[in-house]
Design an enzyme around this catalytic site. Structure first.
Site, PDB file in Angstrom:
ATOM      1  N   GLU A   1       0.588  -0.948  -0.463  1.00  0.00           N
ATOM      2  CA  GLU A   1      -0.245   0.317  -0.247  1.00  0.00           C
ATOM      3  C   GLU A   1       0.778   1.503   0.034  1.00  0.00           C
ATOM      4  OE1 GLU A   1      -0.962  -2.283   1.774  1.00  0.00           O
ATOM      5  OE2 GLU A   1      -2.327  -3.121   1.328  1.00  0.00           O
TER       6      GLU A   1
ATOM      7  N   HIS B   1     -11.774  -5.203   8.606  1.00  0.00           N
ATOM      8  CA  HIS B   1     -12.324  -4.145   7.325  1.00  0.00           C
ATOM      9  C   HIS B   1     -13.840  -3.419   8.080  1.00  0.00           C
ATOM     10  CE1 HIS B   1      -9.408  -7.709   5.975  1.00  0.00           C
ATOM     11  NE2 HIS B   1      -9.765  -7.726   4.445  1.00  0.00           N
TER      12      HIS B   1
END
Ligand SMILES: Cc1ncc(C[n+]2csc(CCOP(=O)(O)OP(=O)(O)O)c2C)c(N)n1
Ligand SMILES: Cc1ncc(C[n+]2csc(CCOP(=O)(O)OP(=O)(O)O)c2C)c(N)n1
Ligand SMILES: [Mg+2]
Ligand SMILES: [Mg+2]
Lengths: 334, 335, 334, 335
Positions: free
Chosen positions: C67, C136
């Site tokens: 990322e 999440h």
């Protein structure tokens, strides 16, 4: 460190943190310090100077430049029965460890249904004002205070610098301690017998009746200085030191506002989405009908901190700005 | 340091009892996963669900090398690891049902199985996120002079993450007792390894950190077991971290949402020919170590275990809503 | 996608985002999409499905799981003259890219004294409610809105999902677009001729006189649904959709509150330090004397989101909770 | 892929003009840094200040291999790189004075020098933070079919960061035109390389990503230049990223706050014997390529440049405080 009369002595904030670490390491062999340059270099702000010689490289553990790695290792070591103190040089670099702090430390207890708590303490230097520019000057403590599962402390006084670390180490959950780097050289009194302090409550640092200033960390001293100046004009300012930014002790500042009917929050974070906004919202919710005027905020201007001294000074909350704002607030609707 | 290349497949016969044990473990995983898929379709299980079919030999082989004192850190594809490590099937399934009898009280779900008793530290759904944690667990052991192994499972996808790099370096630098197990199933979701790594020999990459690294056929439970034993022994002997790349394949989609656009049916079928359970069964049979009766007995035993697990989950209760904000902070001080 | 009468057609939020990307890539060859599984997998939420076939792997670029690396590469590519759209699967994983977003993208223009702007667009799925548990399910858009130097968008409608992306791509500075994953399947009308939309202003989505609900993203629809229900009881709710979380368009919601004298902020962030706190503080500062009652906030409970459905539902703001709260607020001091 | 080992020191004579040019560049850096130290003590410069004394051969040698079209990404220890790249000494010094005539308008200071004209992309004070940026610049070039090189400088300390790993893999995977230059001065602040890396051969580590990597004597400007030329040529030939480890040493403290507890005076003195400027001067002198007059001329020229820079900085003006919040967002739309 110089000893003064009676049972008080004077030492710097830096010495207070160092003593707290030393003491903890003597008391509990599970405690160790880990971070970049904490050992051989002596600590980037010289906080840990001398500790390597005293405790050796296993317990004063220099790490590679790997914020996610060593912060995660601290979290894991805490799970494994140790009591690590992880030093992240400055809050800015904690952005490289944000995953481990937020995706791991903050949620393990919850995701495991209470089975695995994470007794790690993470120390970070914070704050602007030293002309070290945008990437080294952020005050992210209020920002981290948004995250459930961690506690966020901001010791302002020498006494708190000493006492809060020990209490944090006794806490079963992850605690972030933000030390404003402008305070390291500040001298202050400490009782010879000083011990742990609570990390649950805010404190009224000065009594007053006309307005409450709510602040923490290095800004606290700007608030206190402003209060001194305002006192000469007959304005009595009550000053609340938040001390712990998460969870917030709203009872203390709401009670103060209920007495003074006015509040100003001074916070080195950027205004939008600041901790100051949260304080304002809590007062809105908990003391709306006590208010004689809207709660005001004095925060850092919404700009990455510039290097140039005059611009940096203009960006940060300053004593003169506090004085002027309080005068306007108290004068306007006295 | 060069990687120890593919620890060679053991042709030597395995003891009958042990062979049956390994087979049973793999079958337990396979049937459990099949049941999960079924329960997902029946909407008994929700959220993300990642199944382990095809990779059973990895968890089973590796976990053989651990003792009860050792620690395990796993990923979101961890049902099999939890099962084999000794977490009750019922507690795992109840977790996926969101019941408070679940091994994480229903707060974690499929991706976050935890169990203090077996030192099973999750169930981490951040790819690569478990590696620093494993390093820290091993650091704690070292500092406390405990001779334990921390075994960390992760996928081929995790190798690209910065946390992989930082963790391998730390473990090697401090010679920590970590067994890194890379479950290389050739894909990270839909991204094949060759699109993710410039250098696809992962054991060689690990070796560049100065740690012993081996690649092993992850479809061969005996090979995995042997390699894991060797690595664990090296760790216990104080030789520092070890890296094991297990070359395997997942037979099912990445999760229940995956349309599998990125690989062909033919490829999947080819790998299914190498099913770790079927091939190990054949080997045992070839060596005259198992009979059809044995196989039937295993299936019956596993079916019973799973039926009981379903019943346990079905009978589970919901945590009271008033308790919503529990477990954000601890309820008691520490010793 | 189904075409309806006249010049309107119906499509899903997902299709709207996909169309926006397609259109941008056709209009401007500097635009490309980069992220984990955007290509061969078809996008983790199927947003980019089919685009690889249309534009090829150079412009629909699958990345490794890295990322920080690929977000930073997007920032660099923007500096180098491209117009990258970086997809970070969910906001949770942006914690791994926080360094590049905050330490690089947000400050380059400033640190370089105006020389280097960063026209990157970063798309992130956000939100809870799908039983995917703590790691999440975060809503971090309000949290990122604290950072000067970036813009933060939260399109709620199909029209905004389509139009805001294009405007973001024309913006010279880094823009984060948070797409609530619960909206992807939502169908809505879009004008056939629909084009870019502004990203500067909030919008009143429903007029009312009794109270203003301020919200954004998926919560907007909960607010609108609650307003429908409340209308049956004669309570007329005005609903403001913030659309852009940084910089905030306070004029629009302050004007609304000046009309209704009451406000409720509905925000999927955790309450402490939420964007809702900022809205409340702004109303405190800009509309205090208009208020008939304190501004209220309905946020996510301060807990990492649990997997179990009943607990997750209890943690998130829901229509019933909005209705009850509004009734209390309007009834209490009507 | 194994690293090309220490590109051998060129014994071949250098052209006189070029030799003088290289020497002059190194002297410019040294004298500039000396002046900065002096001005810091005089409190004209504030904040953090990281000087480059001892490492001059690296910036000078490497930047010889770039053309005006190429891009440079540097660290907080970047005065020398900016100078040699063509940023005016006055603009750099004015930056450290916090004047709006500074190359970043006084908003960046010593650690954040930027210059669009020379494609100098900073001045990054996050260790490792520049690497993904360089990857992106190179990606943009590739996608636009521009045959340019992006040259990225970073220290040995950065090698431990996850961003290093992610960037090297991306660059290698996509074969991007990045020249990675590791300025290995053996220390990251006070942490010696052996305490930071399990495997201290950094070129070998880089090679594990599947890119060509070489280590070179960073105290030898000709060796650095030769290696950089070779690497840049390979990049321009489409061979993908190249890694150059320059083994060097910093003569001064890490920053103005450093008490240098972590290394001995003797060690520093030993390295000073290998001063890149003194040794190159000797070599030129030995080959009869420079005279005392040349050296005096260089010193005089450099002294003049620096004096003018100081005068420029001193004469600079402060940006109006009313402009404080400029440059947070752009003031105009883009083409
Ligand atoms: C940091 C992070 N990025 C992205 C994701 C989304 N994601 C979940 S699993 C996965 C693929 C991981 O592949 P691999 O590591 O090979 O494990 P496998 O699923 O193949 O077992 C991705 C991209 C995530 N969970 N965490
Ligand atoms: C991410 C990050 N962590 C820590 C620091 C503090 N810091 C600044 S320079 C430095 C040492 C870097 O060493 P190296 O990369 O070898 O470069 P050198 O200073 O030797 O040129 C450290 C730890 C930082 N700036 N950024
Ligand atoms: Mg995989
Ligand atoms: Mg160095």
């Amino acid at each position: 460190m110089t000893t003064t009369a009676g049972t008080m002595r004077k030492l710097t904030y830096r010495e207070a943190v160092r003593e707290a670490i030393r003491e903890a390491m003597h008391k509990d062999e599970r405690v160790f310090l880990m971070g970049e340059d904490v050992g051989r270099y002596g600590g980037c702000f010289a906080v840990s100077k001398g500790l390597l010689e005293e405790f050796g490289p296993e317990r004063i553990r220099d790490t590679p430049l790997a914020e996610s790695g060593f912060t995660g290792a601290g979290i894991g070591a805490a799970l494994g029965g140790m009591r690590p103190i992880v030093e992240i040089m400055t809050g800015n670099f904690s952005l490289l460890a944000a995953d481990q702090i937020i995706n791991t430390a903050a949620v393990l207890l919850h995701m495991s249904g209470g089975q695995f708590n994470v007794p790690v303490v993470i120390r970070l230097a914070t704050g602007g004002g030293r002309q070290v520019a945008a990437q080294h000057s952020r005050s992210l403590e209020g920002w981290f205070a948004h995250i459930p599962g961690i506690k966020v402390l901001a010791p302002a006084t020498v006494n708190d610098a000493r006492g809060m670390l020990w209490t944090a180490l006794e806490d079963p959950d992850p605690v972030l301690i933000f030390e404003n780097s402008n305070l390291y050289n500040m001298e202050g009194p400490l009782a010879v017998e000083a011990g742990a302090v609570d990390i649950d409550r805010a404190r009224v640092r000065r009594d007053g009746r006309d307005i409450t200033i709510i602040s923490y960390g290095a800004s606290l001293f700007k608030a206190l200085e402003a209060a001194e100046i305002l006192a000469k004009d007959g304005i009595e300012v009550e000053v609340v030191d938040l001390r712990t930014l998460r969870p917030l002790d709203e009872a203390t500042f709401l009670a103060s506002v209920a007495r003074t009917h006015r509040a100003l929050v001074v916070d080195e974070g950027w205004r939008s989405g600041s901790l100051a906004a949260e304080i304002s919202a809590r007062i809105m919710e908990g003391a709306f009908y006590d208010l004689d005027a809207p709660v005001a905020r004095l925060c850092t201007a919404e700009v990455p901190l510039p290097y140039a001294k005059h611009l940096e000074e203009a960006a940060l909350p300053q004593v003169a700005g506090i004085v002027a704002l309080v005068k306007k607030m108290v004068g306007g609707h006295g | 340091m060069t990687p120890r290349k593919s620890a060679k497949t053991t042709a030597a016969p395995v003891e009958r009892e042990h062979g049956l044990h390994l087979l049973r473990s793999m079958v337990r995983i396979r049937r459990f996963e099949d049941k999960c898929a079924e329960l997902y379709t029946a909407t008994k299980i929700r959220g993300f669900l990642h199944l382990y079919d095809g990779e059973e030999a990895v968890a089973v082989g590796v976990l053989e090398a651990l003792t009860a004192d050792d620690a395990v850190v796993a990923t979101y594809r961890e049902h099999g690891h939890a099962l084999v490590r000794g977490v009750a099937a019922g507690a795992i399934l109840a977790e996926m049902y969101g019941r408070q009898e679940g091994c994480s009280r229903g707060r974690g779900g499929s991706m976050h199985l935890f169990d203090a008793r077996t030192r099973f530290y999750g169930g981490n759904a951040i790819v690569g996120g478990g590696l620093p944690l494993a390093v820290g667990l091993a650091l704690a052991d070292t500092m406390q002079q405990k001779r334990r192994v921390t075994c960390c499972f992760f996928g081929d996808g995790a190798v690209a993450e910065g946390e992989f790099h930082e963790s391998l370096n730390l473990a090697a630098l401090w010679r920590l007792p970590v067994l890194f197990v890379c479950e290389n199933n050739l894909y990270a979701m839909g991204t094949a390894l060759r699109y993710a790594q410039a250098a696809t020999d992962l054991a060689a990459r690990a070796a560049s950190y100065g740690m012993a690294a081996a690649a092993v056929d992850g479809m061969d439970v005996l090979a995995v077991e042997a390699a894991a034993h060797q690595a664990a022994a090296a760790i216990r002997a104080g030789e520092g971290p070890q890296f094991l790349e297990c070359r395997t394949y997942r037979f099912r989609a990445h999760s229940m949402y995956d349309a599998e656009l990125y690989r062909t049916r033919a490829e999947v079928e080819q790998w299914k020919q190498r099913c770790p359970i079927a091939s190990f069964t054949e080997r045992l049979r070839g060596a005259g170590l198992v009979s059809d009766g044995d196989l039937e007995a295993i299936e019956a035993e596993v079916a019973r275990e799973i039926n009981e697990a379903v019943a346990f989950a079905e009978a589970g209760s919901l945590e009271p809503v008033e308790d919503l904000t529990r477990f954000v902070y601890s309820e008691r001080r520490l010793p």
